[in-house]
Design a protein around this motif. Sequence first.
Motif, PDB file in Angstrom:
ATOM      1  N   ASN A  81      24.862 -58.764 -17.551  1.00 36.33           N
ATOM      2  CA  ASN A  81      25.496 -57.533 -18.005  1.00 36.33           C
ATOM      3  C   ASN A  81      26.387 -57.781 -19.214  1.00 36.33           C
ATOM      4  O   ASN A  81      26.469 -56.936 -20.106  1.00 36.33           O
ATOM      5  CB  ASN A  81      26.316 -56.909 -16.866  1.00 36.33           C
ATOM      6  N   ASP A  82      27.069 -58.945 -19.249  1.00 37.55           N
ATOM      7  CA  ASP A  82      27.923 -59.272 -20.394  1.00 37.55           C
ATOM      8  C   ASP A  82      27.128 -59.234 -21.688  1.00 37.55           C
ATOM      9  O   ASP A  82      27.542 -58.643 -22.678  1.00 37.55           O
ATOM     10  CB  ASP A  82      28.522 -60.678 -20.233  1.00 37.55           C
ATOM     11  N   VAL A  83      25.963 -59.902 -21.650  1.00 40.45           N
ATOM     12  CA  VAL A  83      25.117 -59.967 -22.836  1.00 40.45           C
ATOM     13  C   VAL A  83      24.672 -58.560 -23.221  1.00 40.45           C
ATOM     14  O   VAL A  83      24.782 -58.146 -24.377  1.00 40.45           O
ATOM     15  CB  VAL A  83      23.904 -60.881 -22.581  1.00 40.45           C
ATOM     16  N   LEU A  84      24.199 -57.800 -22.245  1.00 38.04           N
ATOM     17  CA  LEU A  84      23.683 -56.460 -22.528  1.00 38.04           C
ATOM     18  C   LEU A  84      24.742 -55.555 -23.141  1.00 38.04           C
ATOM     19  O   LEU A  84      24.456 -54.776 -24.052  1.00 38.04           O
ATOM     20  CB  LEU A  84      23.147 -55.825 -21.247  1.00 38.04           C
ATOM     21  N   VAL A  85      25.973 -55.651 -22.642  1.00 39.78           N
ATOM     22  CA  VAL A  85      27.044 -54.800 -23.155  1.00 39.78           C
ATOM     23  C   VAL A  85      27.200 -55.026 -24.655  1.00 39.78           C
ATOM     24  O   VAL A  85      27.362 -54.072 -25.423  1.00 39.78           O
ATOM     25  CB  VAL A  85      28.369 -55.076 -22.407  1.00 39.78           C
ATOM     26  N   ARG A  86      27.115 -56.278 -25.108  1.00 41.58           N
ATOM     27  CA  ARG A  86      27.274 -56.510 -26.540  1.00 41.58           C
ATOM     28  C   ARG A  86      26.019 -56.125 -27.328  1.00 41.58           C
ATOM     29  O   ARG A  86      26.107 -55.521 -28.402  1.00 41.58           O
ATOM     30  CB  ARG A  86      27.631 -57.970 -26.829  1.00 41.58           C
ATOM     31  N   VAL A  87      24.868 -56.484 -26.741  1.00 44.00           N
ATOM     32  CA  VAL A  87      23.606 -56.226 -27.433  1.00 44.00           C
ATOM     33  C   VAL A  87      23.412 -54.724 -27.687  1.00 44.00           C
ATOM     34  O   VAL A  87      22.974 -54.314 -28.755  1.00 44.00           O
ATOM     35  CB  VAL A  87      22.435 -56.801 -26.603  1.00 44.00           C
ATOM     36  N   LEU A  88      23.783 -53.905 -26.697  1.00 39.16           N
ATOM     37  CA  LEU A  88      23.594 -52.454 -26.829  1.00 39.16           C
ATOM     38  C   LEU A  88      24.365 -51.903 -28.016  1.00 39.16           C
ATOM     39  O   LEU A  88      23.923 -50.953 -28.672  1.00 39.16           O
ATOM     40  CB  LEU A  88      24.051 -51.754 -25.547  1.00 39.16           C
ATOM     41  N   GLN A  89      25.511 -52.509 -28.305  1.00 37.71           N
ATOM     42  CA  GLN A  89      26.325 -51.985 -29.401  1.00 37.71           C
ATOM     43  C   GLN A  89      25.743 -52.320 -30.765  1.00 37.71           C
ATOM     44  O   GLN A  89      26.244 -51.857 -31.781  1.00 37.71           O
ATOM     45  CB  GLN A  89      27.751 -52.507 -29.276  1.00 37.71           C
ATOM     46  N   GLU A  90      24.686 -53.129 -30.787  1.00 36.60           N
ATOM     47  CA  GLU A  90      24.034 -53.431 -32.067  1.00 36.60           C
ATOM     48  C   GLU A  90      23.022 -52.363 -32.462  1.00 36.60           C
ATOM     49  O   GLU A  90      22.451 -52.407 -33.543  1.00 36.60           O
ATOM     50  CB  GLU A  90      23.325 -54.795 -31.996  1.00 36.60           C
ATOM     51  N   VAL A  91      22.731 -51.428 -31.543  1.00 39.09           N
ATOM     52  CA  VAL A  91      21.737 -50.392 -31.867  1.00 39.09           C
ATOM     53  C   VAL A  91      22.368 -49.014 -31.747  1.00 39.09           C
ATOM     54  O   VAL A  91      23.442 -48.866 -31.164  1.00 39.09           O
ATOM     55  CB  VAL A  91      20.508 -50.468 -30.929  1.00 39.09           C
ATOM     56  N   GLY A  92      21.729 -48.007 -32.316  1.00 40.26           N
ATOM     57  CA  GLY A  92      22.212 -46.641 -32.233  1.00 40.26           C
ATOM     58  C   GLY A  92      22.205 -46.139 -30.791  1.00 40.26           C
ATOM     59  O   GLY A  92      21.545 -46.720 -29.919  1.00 40.26           O
ATOM     60  N   ALA A  93      22.945 -45.049 -30.550  1.00 39.77           N
ATOM     61  CA  ALA A  93      23.034 -44.514 -29.199  1.00 39.77           C
ATOM     62  C   ALA A  93      21.661 -44.077 -28.691  1.00 39.77           C
ATOM     63  O   ALA A  93      21.377 -44.159 -27.495  1.00 39.77           O
ATOM     64  CB  ALA A  93      24.011 -43.344 -29.154  1.00 39.77           C
ATOM     65  N   ASP A  94      20.765 -43.635 -29.597  1.00 40.61           N
ATOM     66  CA  ASP A  94      19.447 -43.194 -29.146  1.00 40.61           C
ATOM     67  C   ASP A  94      18.633 -44.376 -28.608  1.00 40.61           C
ATOM     68  O   ASP A  94      18.051 -44.298 -27.521  1.00 40.61           O
ATOM     69  CB  ASP A  94      18.689 -42.455 -30.258  1.00 40.61           C
ATOM     70  N   ASP A  95      18.632 -45.503 -29.338  1.00 39.36           N
ATOM     71  CA  ASP A  95      17.944 -46.696 -28.842  1.00 39.36           C
ATOM     72  C   ASP A  95      18.648 -47.247 -27.603  1.00 39.36           C
ATOM     73  O   ASP A  95      18.005 -47.700 -26.659  1.00 39.36           O
ATOM     74  CB  ASP A  95      17.896 -47.778 -29.927  1.00 39.36           C
ATOM     75  N   GLY A  96      19.992 -47.211 -27.627  1.00 41.45           N
ATOM     76  CA  GLY A  96      20.759 -47.709 -26.486  1.00 41.45           C
ATOM     77  C   GLY A  96      20.397 -46.956 -25.218  1.00 41.45           C
ATOM     78  O   GLY A  96      20.185 -47.549 -24.158  1.00 41.45           O
ATOM     79  N   ALA A  97      20.301 -45.639 -25.325  1.00 45.94           N
ATOM     80  CA  ALA A  97      19.954 -44.817 -24.164  1.00 45.94           C
ATOM     81  C   ALA A  97      18.563 -45.183 -23.653  1.00 45.94           C
ATOM     82  O   ALA A  97      18.329 -45.262 -22.442  1.00 45.94           O
ATOM     83  CB  ALA A  97      20.015 -43.340 -24.533  1.00 45.94           C
ATOM     84  N   GLU A  98      17.642 -45.436 -24.584  1.00 48.94           N
ATOM     85  CA  GLU A  98      16.276 -45.782 -24.194  1.00 48.94           C
ATOM     86  C   GLU A  98      16.256 -47.114 -23.441  1.00 48.94           C
ATOM     87  O   GLU A  98      15.542 -47.257 -22.452  1.00 48.94           O
ATOM     88  CB  GLU A  98      15.401 -45.861 -25.444  1.00 48.94           C
ATOM     89  N   LEU A  99      17.020 -48.095 -23.925  1.00 44.36           N
ATOM     90  CA  LEU A  99      17.084 -49.396 -23.250  1.00 44.36           C
ATOM     91  C   LEU A  99      17.682 -49.245 -21.856  1.00 44.36           C
ATOM     92  O   LEU A  99      17.151 -49.774 -20.874  1.00 44.36           O
ATOM     93  CB  LEU A  99      17.925 -50.383 -24.068  1.00 44.36           C
ATOM     94  N   LEU A 100      18.794 -48.513 -21.770  1.00 44.87           N
ATOM     95  CA  LEU A 100      19.477 -48.362 -20.485  1.00 44.87           C
ATOM     96  C   LEU A 100      18.584 -47.674 -19.456  1.00 44.87           C
ATOM     97  O   LEU A 100      18.661 -47.958 -18.263  1.00 44.87           O
ATOM     98  CB  LEU A 100      20.774 -47.573 -20.658  1.00 44.87           C
TER      99      LEU A 100
END
Lengths: 450, 450
Positions: A81-100
Amino acid sequence: MPAQNATLDFVRRLLHREAIGSLKKVLAKLQPADVSDILTHCTPGERHLLITILYVTRQAGPVLAELPDETLRQTLEGLSNDVLVRVLQEVGADDGAELLQKLPKDRCSEILERLPSVYAEKIEEIFRYPDDSAGAYMNTLYLQFHYRMTSREAVDRMRAWFDSHQEPIYTLYVLEETHRLMGTVAVHKLVLAQPETLLGDLIDPDPVCVNDTTPVREAAETMVKYDYVSLPVVDDQFRLLGIIMVDDMVDVMMESAADSAYQIHGLADEDRLETPVTTSLRLRLPWMLLNLLTAFIASSVVGLFEASIQQVVALATFMPIVAGLGGNTGTQALAVIIRAMALDEVEAAAARRGVIKQLLVSLLLGLAAGLITALIAWLWRGNPMLGVVIFAAMVLNMVLAGFVGSAVPFLLKRLRQDPAVGGGVLVTACTDSLGFLGFLGISTLFLGYL
Amino acid sequence: MPAQNATLDFVRRLLHREAIGSLKKVLAKLQPADVSDILTHCTPGERHLLITILYVTRQAGPVLAELPDETLRQTLEGLSNDVLVRVLQEVGADDGAELLQKLPKDRCSEILERLPSVYAEKIEEIFRYPDDSAGAYMNTLYLQFHYRMTSREAVDRMRAWFDSHQEPIYTLYVLEETHRLMGTVAVHKLVLAQPETLLGDLIDPDPVCVNDTTPVREAAETMVKYDYVSLPVVDDQFRLLGIIMVDDMVDVMMESAADSAYQIHGLADEDRLETPVTTSLRLRLPWMLLNLLTAFIASSVVGLFEASIQQVVALATFMPIVAGLGGNTGTQALAVIIRAMALDEVEAAAARRGVIKQLLVSLLLGLAAGLITALIAWLWRGNPMLGVVIFAAMVLNMVLAGFVGSAVPFLLKRLRQDPAVGGGVLVTACTDSLGFLGFLGISTLFLGYL
């Protein structure tokens, strides 16, 4: 274009030699889509090592956003989860939502809680939209400009933005005080403007935009119609909510184009390779029952002529030929029309000509198929009259197939139904039932000569 | 979004009042795509008047480029060569070539002779490329930049360009002395750069590009993969030849997505609504013959069991049900796999699971359909054994249909054939022949009880 296999081999060799420094350099030069290709072809072990390197070089986010579903799901399972929290912030909210959305629900909420609140809120906003609305596809983290800003101020704001963002900007969306969208400024106009010019003086007013609740397919069509690369999404008060990018819409358009031909067979949009069995069953069961009903109608038609079949059992033998060729011809005509409708190529004048053309093609194909079948029937059964009957039945059925196949989509459209959905079931129902009726009917009339 | 019907009514009212001044103002505010919509819904007379006004306001070119084929052809017929020569120069060479291709050959060459030679040469270059190559889709009139130019010089060149061109520029293509493509500069980078910075210092090297002879579908896929809005086209020496824009590629991608499902029925890509009858016939005839061959195989299978049918004529009555449901189930499985392949959603791991899922769905649908048919057969014919035989045959045939439908595309792919082309013909051939074999075979075994 990079030679993908060569790059893949090279990366793997570096991996096995644990040449981390060289790997970082090679990966930094590749596009996210290329790195994603490499990951897809790696073993889970190799993939894990590569992702760790991408995490360090801050490339992981954009690469994950490009991964195909199955590889992505596997990869996400291996990340903390630590890694994911940082990685998600490297992409836009639209891509972030898709990953989540690929994560199990409880893991998703855990991560949302640990994300910076601004970003988490943007993602939750996207989650609130139905899957097929424009709102679900928009990027809500975008650069905002005010109409009283000067060109110079706008450039400074862009400079600050690009320090932490990589996505290109093609169009500036210019807002009024109330956050209402006032107009757009193409980036090249900013290049050409004097530093003191106000954005308000550069804007194209009346921008084309869509509502957040607009179906995403409509948004995609709007974008394609106007040849835009980005499209603003607004609320009922015309306030800017987010931006849709053309690359996301290309997928929507392609799926929409593929769907129409897909629905011909009574398949629902949602019935995909990865759909759970229970969902597929629920979606297909009604169509199967309709199909069963139409098959029983065809069967009853045959039942009417059991006496004829009993007398000339060869009729049963030729039934599959009449039905098979009619079905295929009808489905071809149907597919031609549906395809043109899906790609918006049917104009009123062309439609009539299209139907007449399908009729003509079917007639000519029917004459050819009928002749061949008649000759074989004659030679095989030694009965020229059987040949004549089959010839007549096949020509009749194939012309009928061409007519039904090309008329059904227009009929469904006039009835305000989706012209594609289940068209194939309807067409084969007609070609089967009427085909048997024609063939066995004519045969019965000439029973004495068969 | 403009309310299109309202605008159409308004424009028509202005037309009938001959309020040319107001019309000019209204049309100037609309996007070319919107004006094109209006023209499509006008009578030929109204259309002619509107085009004349658009000619005066120099909007005619971009509007014509948006018109659908049929309306375009009618409109071009009504325009003089003088008008066309000027109108063509308002659009890029790619759009110009597309417009000219709609004209009869001799009129096209007449106009080419009267166009400025630079523009005519660009169009003739495009005409030399095969229809489905990247070269045929590229715009060859584009702005060129040199790596030793400063930002300021680049901006000046853009300013001069926009005096006579309207298309937005998103990316600068930067060339070496030899005209080789050195790299790209996103327009926003130019905004942020100091005036004296050399373009050579701003470029992203190793740009993704395609060859002029690359199939256009590959070019479109490349563009979508990297989320680009424009893509450079180069020759073998990596010299820049032209630029492809994403809006042209969206159509290519949509057509490609629609095609795979289309080819299932043995339809060729080129067999469209507007294709001449003779071409359609030539394209479909081989498939019709194959279809006839497979139908005769199915027919021969039935022929093997004529004795059984003679004894229990009800068997002939139930044949269409076995074949119909098998065919539909098989085509559904086929369409699911083909669609996933066309949209590039099939990963190795997912493929096996996909086939197993189709098998399972088909088995469950088969159980349901078999049970219903068995009950009806029992009640209708008063023979429970006939129900049992039909139940067994339908479950068998539908599982087989699920297997064949999902396996055929992978098989064709492994044989390096297009997985979509003619898949439907193959699948129904199997479900028909094996379906009849199963049904009539089992029936013959239990003939004494029927």
